[in-house]
Design a protein around this motif. Structure first.
Motif, PDB file in Angstrom:
ATOM      1  N   MET A   1       0.840  -1.196   0.000  1.00 25.71           N
ATOM      2  CA  MET A   1       0.000   0.000   0.000  1.00 25.71           C
ATOM      3  C   MET A   1       0.875   1.245   0.000  1.00 25.71           C
ATOM      4  SD  MET A   1      -2.805   1.213   2.829  1.00 25.71           S
ATOM      5  CE  MET A   1      -3.516   2.856   2.745  1.00 25.71           C
ATOM      6  N   PRO A   2       0.585   2.241  -0.881  1.00 25.98           N
ATOM      7  CA  PRO A   2       1.408   3.450  -0.925  1.00 25.98           C
ATOM      8  C   PRO A   2       1.200   4.272   0.336  1.00 25.98           C
ATOM      9  CG  PRO A   2      -0.528   3.668  -2.337  1.00 25.98           C
ATOM     10  CD  PRO A   2      -0.484   2.241  -1.890  1.00 25.98           C
ATOM     11  N   LEU A  47     -19.834   4.701  14.378  1.00 27.76           N
ATOM     12  CA  LEU A  47     -19.554   3.564  13.506  1.00 27.76           C
ATOM     13  C   LEU A  47     -19.373   4.011  12.063  1.00 27.76           C
ATOM     14  CD1 LEU A  47     -19.358   0.511  12.995  1.00 27.76           C
ATOM     15  CD2 LEU A  47     -21.856   0.458  12.835  1.00 27.76           C
ATOM     16  N   ALA A  48     -20.251   4.891  11.594  1.00 27.71           N
ATOM     17  CA  ALA A  48     -20.138   5.387  10.224  1.00 27.71           C
ATOM     18  C   ALA A  48     -18.839   6.162  10.024  1.00 27.71           C
ATOM     19  CB  ALA A  48     -21.347   6.260   9.896  1.00 27.71           C
ATOM     20  N   THR A  49     -18.408   6.902  11.041  1.00 26.29           N
ATOM     21  CA  THR A  49     -17.165   7.661  10.940  1.00 26.29           C
ATOM     22  C   THR A  49     -15.962   6.731  10.823  1.00 26.29           C
ATOM     23  OG1 THR A  49     -18.114   9.492  12.199  1.00 26.29           O
ATOM     24  CG2 THR A  49     -15.707   9.371  12.078  1.00 26.29           C
ATOM     25  N   LEU A  50     -15.946   5.665  11.603  1.00 25.46           N
ATOM     26  CA  LEU A  50     -14.860   4.691  11.497  1.00 25.46           C
ATOM     27  C   LEU A  50     -14.785   4.108  10.088  1.00 25.46           C
ATOM     28  CD1 LEU A  50     -15.165   2.756  14.883  1.00 25.46           C
ATOM     29  CD2 LEU A  50     -13.337   4.327  14.198  1.00 25.46           C
ATOM     30  N   ILE A  51     -15.931   3.864   9.507  1.00 30.95           N
ATOM     31  CA  ILE A  51     -15.964   3.292   8.159  1.00 30.95           C
ATOM     32  C   ILE A  51     -15.474   4.308   7.137  1.00 30.95           C
ATOM     33  CG2 ILE A  51     -17.530   2.453   6.365  1.00 30.95           C
ATOM     34  CD1 ILE A  51     -19.122   1.109   8.569  1.00 30.95           C
ATOM     35  N   VAL A  52     -15.833   5.583   7.321  1.00 29.31           N
ATOM     36  CA  VAL A  52     -15.350   6.622   6.411  1.00 29.31           C
ATOM     37  C   VAL A  52     -13.830   6.735   6.486  1.00 29.31           C
ATOM     38  CG1 VAL A  52     -15.305   9.108   6.001  1.00 29.31           C
ATOM     39  CG2 VAL A  52     -17.474   7.955   6.348  1.00 29.31           C
ATOM     40  N   VAL A  53     -13.290   6.765   7.694  1.00 28.16           N
ATOM     41  CA  VAL A  53     -11.835   6.882   7.854  1.00 28.16           C
ATOM     42  C   VAL A  53     -11.129   5.690   7.203  1.00 28.16           C
ATOM     43  CG1 VAL A  53      -9.972   6.895   9.557  1.00 28.16           C
ATOM     44  CG2 VAL A  53     -12.017   8.295   9.932  1.00 28.16           C
ATOM     45  N   ALA A  54     -11.642   4.481   7.447  1.00 28.69           N
ATOM     46  CA  ALA A  54     -11.042   3.301   6.820  1.00 28.69           C
ATOM     47  C   ALA A  54     -11.206   3.343   5.306  1.00 28.69           C
ATOM     48  CB  ALA A  54     -11.667   2.033   7.395  1.00 28.69           C
ATOM     49  N   GLY A  55     -12.361   3.793   4.850  1.00 26.86           N
ATOM     50  CA  GLY A  55     -12.599   3.865   3.411  1.00 26.86           C
ATOM     51  C   GLY A  55     -11.706   4.873   2.722  1.00 26.86           C
ATOM     52  N   LEU A  57      -8.597   6.067   3.936  1.00 27.19           N
ATOM     53  CA  LEU A  57      -7.168   5.802   4.082  1.00 27.19           C
ATOM     54  C   LEU A  57      -6.749   4.419   3.602  1.00 27.19           C
ATOM     55  CD1 LEU A  57      -6.556   7.396   7.596  1.00 27.19           C
ATOM     56  CD2 LEU A  57      -6.419   8.453   5.332  1.00 27.19           C
ATOM     57  N   LEU A  58      -7.638   3.428   3.705  1.00 23.04           N
ATOM     58  CA  LEU A  58      -7.274   2.058   3.352  1.00 23.04           C
ATOM     59  C   LEU A  58      -7.879   1.622   2.017  1.00 23.04           C
ATOM     60  CD1 LEU A  58      -7.609   0.378   6.864  1.00 23.04           C
ATOM     61  CD2 LEU A  58      -5.571   1.332   5.786  1.00 23.04           C
ATOM     62  N   ALA A  59      -9.208   1.688   1.920  1.00 20.80           N
ATOM     63  CA  ALA A  59      -9.860   1.236   0.692  1.00 20.80           C
ATOM     64  C   ALA A  59      -9.743   2.240  -0.445  1.00 20.80           C
ATOM     65  CB  ALA A  59     -11.334   0.937   0.971  1.00 20.80           C
ATOM     66  N   ARG A  60      -9.596   3.525  -0.098  1.00 19.28           N
ATOM     67  CA  ARG A  60      -9.505   4.590  -1.099  1.00 19.28           C
ATOM     68  C   ARG A  60     -10.716   4.567  -2.026  1.00 19.28           C
ATOM     69  NH1 ARG A  60      -3.768   3.719  -3.786  1.00 19.28           N
ATOM     70  NH2 ARG A  60      -4.445   5.552  -4.977  1.00 19.28           N
ATOM     71  N   GLY A  61     -11.882   4.291  -1.443  1.00 22.29           N
ATOM     72  CA  GLY A  61     -13.107   4.178  -2.219  1.00 22.29           C
ATOM     73  C   GLY A  61     -13.817   5.514  -2.367  1.00 22.29           C
ATOM     74  N   ARG A  62     -14.415   5.722  -3.536  1.00 22.21           N
ATOM     75  CA  ARG A  62     -15.166   6.952  -3.763  1.00 22.21           C
ATOM     76  C   ARG A  62     -16.401   7.022  -2.878  1.00 22.21           C
ATOM     77  NH1 ARG A  62     -15.901   6.662 -10.093  1.00 22.21           N
ATOM     78  NH2 ARG A  62     -16.000   4.456  -9.532  1.00 22.21           N
ATOM     79  N   TRP A  63     -16.926   5.854  -2.504  1.00 23.18           N
ATOM     80  CA  TRP A  63     -18.088   5.852  -1.621  1.00 23.18           C
ATOM     81  C   TRP A  63     -17.772   6.495  -0.272  1.00 23.18           C
ATOM     82  CZ3 TRP A  63     -17.035   3.489   2.915  1.00 23.18           C
ATOM     83  CH2 TRP A  63     -16.004   2.555   2.945  1.00 23.18           C
ATOM     84  N   ALA A  64     -16.497   6.408   0.167  1.00 20.48           N
ATOM     85  CA  ALA A  64     -16.116   7.017   1.445  1.00 20.48           C
ATOM     86  C   ALA A  64     -16.239   8.532   1.379  1.00 20.48           C
ATOM     87  CB  ALA A  64     -14.699   6.608   1.819  1.00 20.48           C
ATOM     88  N   ARG A  65     -15.931   9.102   0.227  1.00 20.47           N
ATOM     89  CA  ARG A  65     -16.099  10.554   0.062  1.00 20.47           C
ATOM     90  C   ARG A  65     -17.567  10.929   0.221  1.00 20.47           C
ATOM     91  NH1 ARG A  65     -14.137  13.525  -5.348  1.00 20.47           N
ATOM     92  NH2 ARG A  65     -12.587  14.493  -3.984  1.00 20.47           N
ATOM     93  N   TRP A 105      -9.261  17.779  -3.095  1.00 22.75           N
ATOM     94  CA  TRP A 105      -8.031  17.278  -2.482  1.00 22.75           C
ATOM     95  C   TRP A 105      -7.938  15.765  -2.482  1.00 22.75           C
ATOM     96  CZ3 TRP A 105     -11.271  20.923  -0.205  1.00 22.75           C
ATOM     97  CH2 TRP A 105     -10.824  22.247  -0.336  1.00 22.75           C
ATOM     98  N   LEU A 106      -9.052  15.074  -2.679  1.00 23.99           N
ATOM     99  CA  LEU A 106      -9.034  13.610  -2.707  1.00 23.99           C
ATOM    100  C   LEU A 106      -8.992  13.050  -4.117  1.00 23.99           C
ATOM    101  CD1 LEU A 106     -11.707  12.818   0.064  1.00 23.99           C
ATOM    102  CD2 LEU A 106      -9.243  12.471   0.220  1.00 23.99           C
ATOM    103  N   GLY A 107      -8.963  13.939  -5.098  1.00 20.86           N
ATOM    104  CA  GLY A 107      -9.092  13.496  -6.483  1.00 20.86           C
ATOM    105  C   GLY A 107      -8.060  12.475  -6.911  1.00 20.86           C
ATOM    106  N   ARG A 108      -6.786  12.706  -6.591  1.00 16.93           N
ATOM    107  CA  ARG A 108      -5.735  11.783  -7.033  1.00 16.93           C
ATOM    108  C   ARG A 108      -5.578  10.585  -6.106  1.00 16.93           C
ATOM    109  NH1 ARG A 108      -0.667  15.527  -9.154  1.00 16.93           N
ATOM    110  NH2 ARG A 108      -1.803  16.602 -10.834  1.00 16.93           N
TER     111      ARG A 108
END
Length: 253
Positions: A1-2, A47-55, A57-65, A105-108
């Motif tokens: 993971m980068p 709980l939703a906040t934990l999922i957003v943070v993981a999404g 930083l880890l999953a890098r999913g657009r759904w997290a945005r 800021w999350l685009g790239r």
């Protein structure tokens, strides 16, 4: 993971800070929410906040945005409604979380193409619906939470974890057990408190019955299923000879 760049990390911190501020604000002055409603709401938002943070930083999913934007807007609304001076600070943090997740800021950093082994969009919708059910149930019942709503909220979180880990039987539970539990809860507690449960049951059931979700959750060949016959043309001749069979797969006399 980068390595995680500064921007996603700061944005995740802003989303988490808004959640912490919201929990503290509602703990000190929950009005206009009742105590039980504020408790369920903050638990669901945490709980939703934990999922957003993981999404992020880890999953890098657009759904997290998108989920982060929803959480930021929700904290702005809560800050505007609470009967406390701390609401202004909550509005500011919610606005910062909303602006940072919606900005460029999350685009790239976020993935632009779906992962080959990633969940289909319908599965993501079902999972996020289950995760948001506790907070939505609290919003639908500002005067207090019924015991049945507590039970349905806990069930929704457990089912979300089971689906995310592809536990056997979780898909059937999402298709059949969850809408039944939602209907029973909605009928038992009535409106408006049961509205969130009813919506959760309908959305999760509709998403779970999609074919792409079924293929993502249920393996093509289930463990313990009968072995499939391999055509003899595809088997090495050494294997056929060791089994006492000819080139057609028939036993030699």
């Amino acid at each position: 993971m980068p390595p995680v760049p500064a921007a996603p990390f700061v944005i995740a911190l802003l989303v988490a800070a808004a959640c912490v501020a919201g929990i503290v604000t509602l703990a000190l002055a929950p009005a206009p929410l009742a105590g039980s409603s504020a408790m369920l709401f903050t638990a669901g938002m945490a709980l939703a906040t934990l999922i957003v943070v993981a999404g992020l930083l880890l999953a890098r999913g657009r759904w997290a945005r998108y989920l982060g934007m929803v959480l930021g807007a929700t904290w702005i609304a809560v800050g505007a409604l609470v009967e406390s001076g701390a609401g202004y600070g909550l509005i500011a943090l919610g606005a910062a979380a909303l602006a940072s997740t919606a900005g460029p800021w999350l685009g790239r950093w976020l993935r632009h193409l779906a992962r080959a082994d990633g969940a289909p969009p319908a599965a993501v919708v079902a999972l996020l619906t289950l995760v948001l059910t506790p907070a939505a149930s609290a919003i639908a019942a500002p005067s207090g939470i019924h015991g049945a709503t507590w039970g349905f909220s806990a069930w929704s979180v457990v089912l979300a974890l089971a689906l995310a880990r592809i536990i056997p039987g979780s898909l059937s539970a999402a298709r059949i057990a969850h809408p039944i539990a939602a209907a029973v809860t909605a009928l038992f507690v009535g409106l408006p408190e049961g509205a969130a449960a009813a919506v959760s049951g309908v959305v999760v059931a509709l998403m779970s019955w999609r074919r792409d979700v079924s293929l993502a959750v249920v393996p093509i060949v289930a463990i313990g299923s009968p072995a499939h016959r391999i055509p003899p043309e595809l088997a090495p001749i050494e294997v056929l000879a060791a089994a006492g069979a000819d080139a057609t797969g028939r036993r030699k006399p």
